[in-house]
Design a protein around this motif. Structure first.
Motif, PDB file in Angstrom:
ATOM      1  N   PRO A   4       0.831  -1.215   0.000  1.00 14.88           N
ATOM      2  CA  PRO A   4       0.000   0.000   0.000  1.00 14.88           C
ATOM      3  C   PRO A   4       0.858   1.255   0.000  1.00 14.88           C
ATOM      4  O   PRO A   4       1.930   1.290   0.617  1.00 14.88           O
ATOM      5  N   ASP A   6       1.524   5.389   0.863  1.00 14.66           N
ATOM      6  CA  ASP A   6       1.252   6.175   2.069  1.00 14.66           C
ATOM      7  C   ASP A   6      -0.178   6.702   2.056  1.00 14.66           C
ATOM      8  O   ASP A   6      -0.877   6.701   3.069  1.00 14.66           O
ATOM      9  N   GLU A   8      -2.750   5.444   0.568  1.00 16.47           N
ATOM     10  CA  GLU A   8      -3.696   4.348   0.844  1.00 16.47           C
ATOM     11  C   GLU A   8      -3.727   4.038   2.339  1.00 16.47           C
ATOM     12  O   GLU A   8      -4.790   3.858   2.934  1.00 16.47           O
ATOM     13  N   ASN A   9      -2.545   4.005   2.935  1.00 11.80           N
ATOM     14  CA  ASN A   9      -2.486   3.717   4.375  1.00 11.80           C
ATOM     15  C   ASN A   9      -3.231   4.768   5.188  1.00 11.80           C
ATOM     16  O   ASN A   9      -3.926   4.447   6.155  1.00 11.80           O
ATOM     17  N   LYS A  10      -3.093   6.012   4.764  1.00 10.51           N
ATOM     18  CA  LYS A  10      -3.771   7.111   5.467  1.00 10.51           C
ATOM     19  C   LYS A  10      -5.294   6.917   5.376  1.00 10.51           C
ATOM     20  O   LYS A  10      -6.027   7.069   6.345  1.00 10.51           O
ATOM     21  N   ILE A  12      -6.879   4.104   4.822  1.00 14.59           N
ATOM     22  CA  ILE A  12      -7.279   2.925   5.606  1.00 14.59           C
ATOM     23  C   ILE A  12      -7.429   3.314   7.080  1.00 14.59           C
ATOM     24  O   ILE A  12      -8.418   2.985   7.732  1.00 14.59           O
ATOM     25  N   ASP A  13      -6.437   4.074   7.591  1.00 16.14           N
ATOM     26  CA  ASP A  13      -6.481   4.462   9.006  1.00 16.14           C
ATOM     27  C   ASP A  13      -7.678   5.359   9.317  1.00 16.14           C
ATOM     28  O   ASP A  13      -8.218   5.318  10.420  1.00 16.14           O
ATOM     29  N   ASP A 231      -2.908  -7.059   8.578  1.00 15.42           N
ATOM     30  CA  ASP A 231      -2.460  -5.708   8.219  1.00 15.42           C
ATOM     31  C   ASP A 231      -3.266  -5.113   7.065  1.00 15.42           C
ATOM     32  O   ASP A 231      -2.865  -4.127   6.464  1.00 15.42           O
ATOM     33  N   THR A 232      -4.411  -5.737   6.732  1.00 16.81           N
ATOM     34  CA  THR A 232      -5.280  -5.155   5.697  1.00 16.81           C
ATOM     35  C   THR A 232      -6.554  -4.620   6.344  1.00 16.81           C
ATOM     36  O   THR A 232      -6.890  -4.989   7.475  1.00 16.81           O
TER      37      THR A 232
END
Ligand code: SAM
Ligand code: SF4
Length: 490
Positions: A4, A6, A8-10, A12-13, A231-232
């Motif tokens: 992912p 950054d 995408e991670n943001k 997701i969070d 972690d998904t």
């Protein structure tokens, strides 16, 4: 599509709102108590014939079963009683839904996905799949191809990705509803998408979605963990478990639950679907799921997990589990998709199914191009009959096809729909609307052969409607349909 980004991670969070999980827990616990389910199955492992018959009788009164009764049915070992269960399934379906089957088509919009579900060809690490997200023009082309066959209802399907979140979904719904072509149109679009927060669900409610479906895949915690990496986004089991609770709270009161059968002992999943239903009913004033889906695991491109899964379900067990779901929740719609081969579909339709798809192509963008799904599809379909072929087959069985979409457009969802279903009033509302939409189909899209036998069946159904007044009213509407008016309903 490897790691992912950054951004995408943001995203997701930011998506998961812990309080939109916690508020639905029962004293901090989920509605799935794994040990209790196994204990109930174990305790009922040798149900007596008389107990099974008592349960069948209760279900025939359209009463929802409790988990102990469902566990007993799941453990029935008497073939004669299984035949009684199947017959009861058909009779319940006739009481609640009449001799009609509602038709829809799946429309895949995007297969970009941040998740890594072991069974799915769209999982992020699968590089063998061609990633596509339909443009507005491509969506219009897909809708034209589908409506030209007679479809009026869709289930729109999306991967889970920041570029295809709630705003995108709402936009695509609008594009679909606005695509009209000399009388051909989609009147109801359901969606199958990832769990969303309440604020996003409200946006979908405003655009007018039909049913919002989220399949839990498996309710078995350890199995869930093993198939959906921690972690998904999808790795958060509870976010998914309460997706439809959030939908109800957001005003999307027409929701569909489901389990992907073949991941764990099917009896565990059937018990869990019932517990999910009960929890929704308890928390939302008696309104449970509008539909239950029971997809079976299918082969998928470059997806080793589906090649030899430990809990693969044979056809006979599949038929049994469908029969038990029918009896456990008598008034809920049941969806059987073209994942299943023709022979299985034909053997299951008559035990209580209420919705089918047909003429389906789940390759993204493939209705318009006419290509097969290939490397653009999530898994393989087994029933490739056209819409006309399946409709014609149903006519031979004495069942009429419904494209009715009146319910949600008249606000007959949630409470209102449950009251109609539970009281058997479907015959005075849904059956007339089925007749009217079937008449449209026969006039506009059917071959001469289907038209001829279809009209004979339709006239029979008209005569079966309860009450002279209703029959006269529907006959008048039918005459208007024959004279070219469209989209008439009660
Ligand atoms: N991506 C969203 C999600 O997972 O919630 C939307 C749904 S996904 C595109 C549609 C459904 O297809 C999944 O919920 C899963 O139950 C089913 N599915 C995935 N892989 C499958 C397979 N190999 N065979 C049959 N059904 C499958
Ligand atoms: Fe993505 Fe849904 Fe496939 Fe999982 S099942 S990989 S979430 S599209």
């Amino acid at each position: 599509m490897s790691m992912p980004t950054d951004a995408e991670n943001k995203w997701i969070d930011s998506l998961i709102k812990q309080d939109e999980i916690d508020r639905y827990l029962n004293n901090g616990k989920d509605f799935i108590d794994e040990q209790l389910i196994w204990n109930q199955l174990e305790k009922q492992k040798n149900p007596s014939d008389s107990y099974i018959r008592e349960i069948i009788a209760k279900s025939l009164e359209l009463e929802r079963l409790n988990p102990v009764e469902t566990a007993a049915l799941l453990n029935c070992r008497n073939d004669e009683l299984w035949e009684e269960i199947f017959r009861a399934g058909l009779s319940i379906k006739r009481k609640v839904y009449g001799r009609r089957i509602v038709f829809f088509a799946p429309l895949y919009i995007s297969n970009y996905c941040v998740n890594n579900c072991a069974y799915c060809a769209f999982r992020r690490e699968n590089t063998a799949v061609t990633r596509t997200c339909l443009s507005d023009d491509q969506i219009r082309a897909e809708v034209r191809a589908l409506t030209a066959e007679g479809h009026k209802r869709l289930i729109m399907v999306y991967g889970e990705h920041p570029t295809t979140g709630a705003d995108f979904i709402a936009h695509t719904l609008k594009v679909v509803y606005e695509t009209k072509h000399s009388g051909d149109e989609i009147r109801r679009a359901n969606i199958n998408a990832a769990p969303l927060p309440i604020a996003d669900l409200k946006k979908l409610s405003e655009v007018g979605i039909g049913t919002y479906q989220v399949f839990q895949e498996t309710y078995h915690p350890a199995t869930y963990r093993s198939l959906h990496p921690a972690d998904t986004l999808k790795g958060n089991m509870r976010w998914r478990l309460y997706a439809l609770h959030r939908a109800m709270e957001a005003g999307v009161d027409d929701v569909g639950i489901g389990a992907l059968f073949g991941l764990v002992d099917y009896r565990f999943e059937v018990m869990s679907l019932l517990l999910h239903t009960i929890d929704l009913e308890e928390k939302f004033g008696g309104v449970g799921p509008h539909t239950i889906s029971f997809p079976r695991l299918e082969p998928a491109l470059n997806t080793p997990f589906v090649e030899n899964p430990e809990h693969l379900i044979d056809d006979e067990s599949f038929r049994k589990l469908v029969g038990v779901i029918r009896l456990s929740v008598p008034y809920t719609g049941m969806i059987l998709t073209a994942r299943e081969p023709q022979s299985v579909r034909n053997s299951i339709i008559s035990i209580g199914v209420t919705q089918l798809d047909a003429g389906s192509n789940i390759g993204i963008g493939c209705y318009a191009t006419g290509k097969t799904g290939g490397d653009r599809q999530q898994f393989e379909l087994a029933d490739n009959r056209t819409l006309e072929e399946v409709i014609s087959y149903l006519v031979d069985l004495g069942m009429i096809t419904s494209f009715c979409t009146a319910g949600y457009r008249c606000g007959r969802t949630g409470h209102y729909f449950m009251d109609i279903a539970k009281s058997g009033k479907v015959h005075t509302l849904c059956m007339p609307n089925a007749i009217l939409t079937f008449a449209e189909y026969l006039d506009d899209y059917a071959s001469e052969q289907t038209k001829e036998k279809g009209w004979i069946l339709l006239e029979e159904e008209l005569r079966r409607l309860p009450g002279e007044d209703l029959r006269i009213r529907v006959s008048e509407l039918l005459e208007r349909v024959r004279n070219g008016e469209r989209d008439l309903y009660l």
